[in-house]
Write an enzyme that holds these catalytic residues in place. Structure first.
Site, PDB file in Angstrom:
ATOM      1  N   GLU A 101       0.745   6.818  -4.291  1.00 35.04           N
ATOM      2  CA  GLU A 101       1.275   5.502  -4.650  1.00 35.04           C
ATOM      3  C   GLU A 101       2.070   4.941  -3.479  1.00 35.04           C
ATOM      4  O   GLU A 101       2.629   5.701  -2.678  1.00 35.04           O
ATOM      5  CB  GLU A 101       2.145   5.655  -5.917  1.00 35.04           C
ATOM      6  CG  GLU A 101       2.857   4.424  -6.405  1.00 35.04           C
ATOM      7  CD  GLU A 101       1.948   3.292  -6.870  1.00 35.04           C
ATOM      8  OE1 GLU A 101       1.116   2.852  -6.059  1.00 35.04           O
ATOM      9  OE2 GLU A 101       2.108   2.837  -8.022  1.00 35.04           O
ATOM     10  N   ASP A 102       2.090   3.624  -3.367  1.00 31.48           N
ATOM     11  CA  ASP A 102       2.887   3.028  -2.292  1.00 31.48           C
ATOM     12  C   ASP A 102       4.387   3.131  -2.579  1.00 31.48           C
ATOM     13  O   ASP A 102       5.141   3.637  -1.758  1.00 31.48           O
ATOM     14  CB  ASP A 102       2.460   1.566  -2.026  1.00 31.48           C
ATOM     15  CG  ASP A 102       2.489   0.690  -3.275  1.00 31.48           C
ATOM     16  OD1 ASP A 102       2.747   1.207  -4.383  1.00 31.48           O
ATOM     17  OD2 ASP A 102       2.234  -0.523  -3.144  1.00 31.48           O
ATOM     18  N   ASP A 105       9.203   2.161  -8.119  1.00 34.93           N
ATOM     19  CA  ASP A 105      10.266   1.175  -8.319  1.00 34.93           C
ATOM     20  C   ASP A 105      10.940   1.494  -9.659  1.00 34.93           C
ATOM     21  O   ASP A 105      11.752   2.408  -9.728  1.00 34.93           O
ATOM     22  CB  ASP A 105       9.624  -0.215  -8.268  1.00 34.93           C
ATOM     23  CG  ASP A 105      10.624  -1.344  -8.237  1.00 34.93           C
ATOM     24  OD1 ASP A 105      11.713  -1.166  -7.678  1.00 34.93           O
ATOM     25  OD2 ASP A 105      10.320  -2.428  -8.767  1.00 34.93           O
ATOM     26  N   LEU A 110       3.932   4.415 -12.698  1.00 33.56           N
ATOM     27  CA  LEU A 110       3.563   5.815 -12.450  1.00 33.56           C
ATOM     28  C   LEU A 110       3.659   6.661 -13.706  1.00 33.56           C
ATOM     29  O   LEU A 110       2.863   7.569 -13.909  1.00 33.56           O
ATOM     30  CB  LEU A 110       4.468   6.406 -11.364  1.00 33.56           C
ATOM     31  CG  LEU A 110       3.888   6.428  -9.963  1.00 33.56           C
ATOM     32  CD1 LEU A 110       4.873   7.064  -8.998  1.00 33.56           C
ATOM     33  CD2 LEU A 110       2.566   7.208  -9.941  1.00 33.56           C
ATOM     34  N   PHE A 154      13.051  -5.704  -1.364  1.00 31.68           N
ATOM     35  CA  PHE A 154      11.616  -5.930  -1.506  1.00 31.68           C
ATOM     36  C   PHE A 154      10.940  -5.722  -0.161  1.00 31.68           C
ATOM     37  O   PHE A 154      11.288  -6.355   0.822  1.00 31.68           O
ATOM     38  CB  PHE A 154      11.338  -7.334  -2.032  1.00 31.68           C
ATOM     39  CG  PHE A 154       9.945  -7.466  -2.568  1.00 31.68           C
ATOM     40  CD1 PHE A 154       9.659  -7.109  -3.877  1.00 31.68           C
ATOM     41  CD2 PHE A 154       8.917  -7.901  -1.752  1.00 31.68           C
ATOM     42  CE1 PHE A 154       8.364  -7.188  -4.367  1.00 31.68           C
ATOM     43  CE2 PHE A 154       7.611  -7.981  -2.233  1.00 31.68           C
ATOM     44  CZ  PHE A 154       7.346  -7.630  -3.550  1.00 31.68           C
ATOM     45  N   ARG A 167      -0.149  -7.421   3.952  1.00 34.10           N
ATOM     46  CA  ARG A 167      -0.654  -6.043   3.860  1.00 34.10           C
ATOM     47  C   ARG A 167      -1.081  -5.506   5.225  1.00 34.10           C
ATOM     48  O   ARG A 167      -1.101  -4.302   5.447  1.00 34.10           O
ATOM     49  CB  ARG A 167      -1.869  -5.983   2.918  1.00 34.10           C
ATOM     50  CG  ARG A 167      -1.549  -6.212   1.452  1.00 34.10           C
ATOM     51  CD  ARG A 167      -2.739  -5.811   0.592  1.00 34.10           C
ATOM     52  NE  ARG A 167      -2.705  -6.378  -0.746  1.00 34.10           N
ATOM     53  CZ  ARG A 167      -2.077  -5.820  -1.783  1.00 34.10           C
ATOM     54  NH1 ARG A 167      -1.419  -4.695  -1.630  1.00 34.10           N
ATOM     55  NH2 ARG A 167      -2.103  -6.398  -2.964  1.00 34.10           N
TER      56      ARG A 167
HETATM   57  P1  IMP Z   1       7.107   0.177 -11.030  1.00 38.00           P
HETATM   58  O1  IMP Z   1       6.293   0.307 -12.267  1.00 38.00           O
HETATM   59  O2  IMP Z   1       8.279  -0.753 -11.239  1.00 38.00           O
HETATM   60  O3  IMP Z   1       7.552   1.486 -10.450  1.00 38.00           O
HETATM   61  O4  IMP Z   1       6.193  -0.600 -10.026  1.00 38.00           O
HETATM   62  C1  IMP Z   1       5.728  -0.092  -8.865  1.00 38.00           C
HETATM   63  C2  IMP Z   1       4.710  -1.048  -8.279  1.00 38.00           C
HETATM   64  O5  IMP Z   1       5.269  -2.351  -8.085  1.00 38.00           O
HETATM   65  C3  IMP Z   1       4.336  -0.554  -6.901  1.00 38.00           C
HETATM   66  O6  IMP Z   1       3.184   0.236  -6.964  1.00 38.00           O
HETATM   67  C4  IMP Z   1       4.097  -1.837  -6.159  1.00 38.00           C
HETATM   68  O7  IMP Z   1       2.759  -2.236  -6.319  1.00 38.00           O
HETATM   69  C5  IMP Z   1       4.993  -2.852  -6.813  1.00 38.00           C
HETATM   70  N1  IMP Z   1       6.241  -2.977  -6.049  1.00 38.00           N
HETATM   71  C6  IMP Z   1       7.449  -2.449  -6.354  1.00 38.00           C
HETATM   72  N2  IMP Z   1       8.360  -2.717  -5.408  1.00 38.00           N
HETATM   73  C7  IMP Z   1       7.708  -3.428  -4.456  1.00 38.00           C
HETATM   74  C8  IMP Z   1       8.099  -3.981  -3.193  1.00 38.00           C
HETATM   75  O8  IMP Z   1       9.254  -3.869  -2.735  1.00 38.00           O
HETATM   76  N3  IMP Z   1       7.140  -4.626  -2.496  1.00 38.00           N
HETATM   77  C9  IMP Z   1       5.870  -4.763  -2.934  1.00 38.00           C
HETATM   78  N4  IMP Z   1       5.436  -4.259  -4.107  1.00 38.00           N
HETATM   79  C10 IMP Z   1       6.353  -3.585  -4.866  1.00 38.00           C
HETATM   80 MG    MG Z   2       1.139  -0.582  -6.508  1.00 42.15          MG
END
Ligand code: IMP
Ligand code: MG
Length: 178
Positions: A101-102, A105, A110, A154, A167
């Site tokens: 995963e990137d 957050d 996940l 962000f 990207r």
């Molecule tokens: P979560 O469900 O809140 O953990 O969301 C994670 C997903 O939100 C990541 O896989 C990203 O695709 C997106 N995301 C969260 N933070 C960022 C950021 O700082 N920049 C770009 N995408 C983000």
């Molecule tokens: Mg993502």
């Protein structure tokens, strides 16, 4: 020109820092799994650049597959409802699976993906994330392999987008809002 006029980008991790983080993660994964086969599950789109670099440094036999998740809910609702808009083509039953995963957050995406994949009875399931945003967690979930930990902010670049842009940037930047 790097940024759109409204965005100010500040470099957070440069190419070399990313390269050594990726190398360190790949070495840890290679060490943990000996010669066992791995199924690397890349969560699209944000992790495509990360996984392409990471898998080149992993010494195990590797199968790569992709999923795409979309989460529903307005800005206020934190349902954490996640559906797969693109599913795996690989049967992961009995396999050593690592989700790539990137960013972690809130952790909701996940957590949902992990539940979906666990229901398919992998032999093991680990999480590898390039960036962990610790201060933003809404559910308890930890990456087993984490490249960088940051508090908040962000970020874009190295596969990660802001409204589908940035990207292609080879480094990671923080978007500073005015
Ligand atoms: P979560 O469900 O809140 O953990 O969301 C994670 C997903 O939100 C990541 O896989 C990203 O695709 C997106 N995301 C969260 N933070 C960022 C950021 O700082 N920049 C770009 N995408 C983000
Ligand atoms: Mg993502």
């Amino acid at each position: 020109m790097l940024a759109d006029m409204a965005d100010t980008l500040k470099k957070l991790f440069d190419k070399d820092e990313i390269r050594s983080a990726v190398k360190r993660l790949a070495e840890a994964i290679t060490r943990d799994f000996d010669d066992e086969e791995l199924v690397l599950v890349s969560v699209l789109k944000g992790s495509f650049m990360f996984i392409s670099d990471l898998m080149r440094e992993i010494r195990n036999p590797v199968v790569v597959d992709f999923i795409r998740a979309s989460s529903y809910g307005s800005g206020t609702a934190t349902s954490g409802q996640v559906t797969l808009t693109k599913d795996l083509e690989t049967d992961i039953a009995g396999k050593n699976v690592i989700i790539i995963e990137d960013i972690i957050d809130s952790g909701l995406t996940l957590t949902a993906i992990r539940e979906l994949l666990l229901a398919r009875n992998p032999r093991s399931l680990k999480i590898c994330a390039l960036v962990d945003k610790r201060a933003r967690r809404k559910v308890e979930i930890e990456g087993d392999y984490v490249g960088f930990s940051i508090e908040d902010g962000f970020i874009v670049g190295y596969g990660v987008d802001y409204a589908e842009r940035y990207r292609n940037l080879p480094a990671i930047y923080v978007v500073e809002q005015e």
